[in-house]
Design a protein around this motif. Structure first.
Motif, PDB file in Angstrom:
ATOM      1  N   GLU A 155      -3.765  -5.920   6.028  1.00  0.00           N
ATOM      2  CA  GLU A 155      -4.393  -5.627   4.744  1.00  0.00           C
ATOM      3  C   GLU A 155      -5.842  -6.094   4.748  1.00  0.00           C
ATOM      4  O   GLU A 155      -6.143  -7.225   5.157  1.00  0.00           O
ATOM      5  CB  GLU A 155      -3.639  -6.285   3.590  1.00  0.00           C
ATOM      6  N   ALA A 188       0.828  -1.210   0.000  1.00  0.00           N
ATOM      7  CA  ALA A 188       0.000   0.000   0.000  1.00  0.00           C
ATOM      8  C   ALA A 188       0.859   1.256   0.000  1.00  0.00           C
ATOM      9  O   ALA A 188       1.682   1.457   0.908  1.00  0.00           O
ATOM     10  CB  ALA A 188      -0.918   0.010   1.210  1.00  0.00           C
ATOM     11  N   THR A 203      -7.907  -5.282   1.837  1.00  0.00           N
ATOM     12  CA  THR A 203      -8.280  -4.832   0.499  1.00  0.00           C
ATOM     13  C   THR A 203      -9.471  -5.603  -0.059  1.00  0.00           C
ATOM     14  O   THR A 203      -9.402  -6.814  -0.216  1.00  0.00           O
ATOM     15  CB  THR A 203      -7.098  -4.988  -0.465  1.00  0.00           C
ATOM     16  N   GLY A 214      -4.258   3.758   1.992  1.00  0.00           N
ATOM     17  CA  GLY A 214      -3.563   3.002   0.971  1.00  0.00           C
ATOM     18  C   GLY A 214      -3.954   3.323  -0.452  1.00  0.00           C
ATOM     19  O   GLY A 214      -5.136   3.443  -0.782  1.00  0.00           O
ATOM     20  N   CYS A 226      -5.226  -1.715   0.626  1.00  0.00           N
ATOM     21  CA  CYS A 226      -5.733  -0.951   1.765  1.00  0.00           C
ATOM     22  C   CYS A 226      -5.338  -1.635   3.070  1.00  0.00           C
ATOM     23  O   CYS A 226      -5.545  -2.834   3.241  1.00  0.00           O
ATOM     24  CB  CYS A 226      -7.252  -0.821   1.699  1.00  0.00           C
TER      25      CYS A 226
END
Length: 326
Positions: free
Chosen positions: A201, A153, A203, A173, A178
């Motif tokens: 993380e 990120a 994401t 991020g 993210c």
């Protein structure tokens, strides 16, 4: 008699004109204020609505931030240069995507700076502090809070969320990754998760950048931007979870371009009206007449939910929203 009729007609037309004027003043209009501004962070402080946007310009000119305040979403006051690179010595360019929160009797502004592309460059996510929502903000740490890439990120597009138990979380991020981290209450660093990790993380599918979180009816709504920020496909999607940590599974897009109104609609925030189940989405978009990637303006629309708590697609308008005093 003809003169009398004409007089009544003129009076009637005058009344229509006055009514239209009052009606136009009762709505915010889009954009909310003049100038190229993007990545708006919208929040309520001191019984006013506040918007903290990025000054949208080439990165070497993007070295300060303005803020805007309003008592009613219609009339906005500009507060110039609430922060700049003169007060943040390590920041030299590309200051963007502010996130502001009030705690410990102070206002904290999180920002990205320098657009670092690797761990060999200096910059990242910083924190500034002020006694008033309009600043001036000064450096809180004297260095970046995050200055490296974790889990892929890029350290940009930070958002601070305070949960009901008082815990602060940082979501951030770029580069399609993210992370989430638990902030110390004084924002000088982070608290490790139970497994010892600092950055996790989270994401979701199609995530690109611009995370934002709010809570409604016990559910965590995690939102982000998709597509390319300079293109017409820029948009906002979301997920819902029972935890601020997720898991966050993509539900779908709720904000995107309308070829009849504007393109590049994205990088948003959400206003929750205190004490009410009423919400607004504040975002940036690009006028149809503009091709420059930095030609972005800040707009607002109503945010609605269906009976299941899902977010309804946002309708882009030039009218904006009606006057709403706090």
């Amino acid at each position: 008699m003809k003169i009398v009729k004409l007089l009544f007609l003129l009076i009637a037309l005058g009344n229509i004109s006055i009514a239209q004027t009052k009606d136009s003043l009762a709505f915010s209009g889009n954009p909310l204020f003049k100038g190229w501004y993007a990545d708006p962070e919208a929040i309520v402080f001191e019984n006013k609505y506040w918007i903290y946007p990025t000054f949208s310009a080439p990165y070497n000119q993007q070295v300060f931030m303005d803020a805007f305040s309003s008592p009613d979403l219609v009339n906005w006051t500009r507060h110039a240069r609430i922060i700049d690179t003169a007060s943040i010595k390590w920041a030299k360019r590309a200051m963007w995507a502010p996130s502001v929160i009030f705690t410990n009797n102070a206002y904290y502004l999180f920002f990205g700076a320098n657009d670092i592309q690797s761990n060999n460059e200096y910059g990242g996510i910083g924190v500034a502090i002020a006694e008033k929502p309009e600043g001036p903000f000064r450096d809180h740490l004297g260095k970046p809070l995050i200055d490296r890439f974790y889990n892929g990120a890029q350290p940009i597009d930070q958002f601070v969320f305070r949960d009901d138990d008082g815990q602060f979380y940082l979501y951030y991020g770029g580069w399609k990754h993210c992370n989430i981290a638990k902030l110390k209450n004084d924002f000088t660093g982070f608290i490790a998760f139970d497994d010892g990790k600092i950055f996790k993380e989270i994401t979701p599918e199609n995530y690109v950048e611009g995370p934002f979180v709010f809570k409604r009816n016990g559910k965590y709504y995690f939102m982000w931007s998709e597509g390319g920020w300079t293109g017409p496909d820029y948009s906002v999607a979301y997920a819902i979870s029972d935890s601020p940590m997720g898991p966050f599974r993509r539900i779908g897009k709720i904000l995107q371009q309308d070829p009849m109104i504007a393109t590049g609609a994205g990088h948003h925030s959400v206003i929750t009206v205190p004490g009410k189940d009423k919400y607004y989405i504040v975002y940036h978009r690009r006028p149809l007449s503009e091709k420059d990637g930095n030609s972005r303006e800040t707009c607002i629309e109503n945010l609605y939910f269906d009976e299941a708590g899902l977010i309804k697609p946002v309708v882009l308008t030039n009218k904006g929203v009606s006057k709403q005093q706090l």
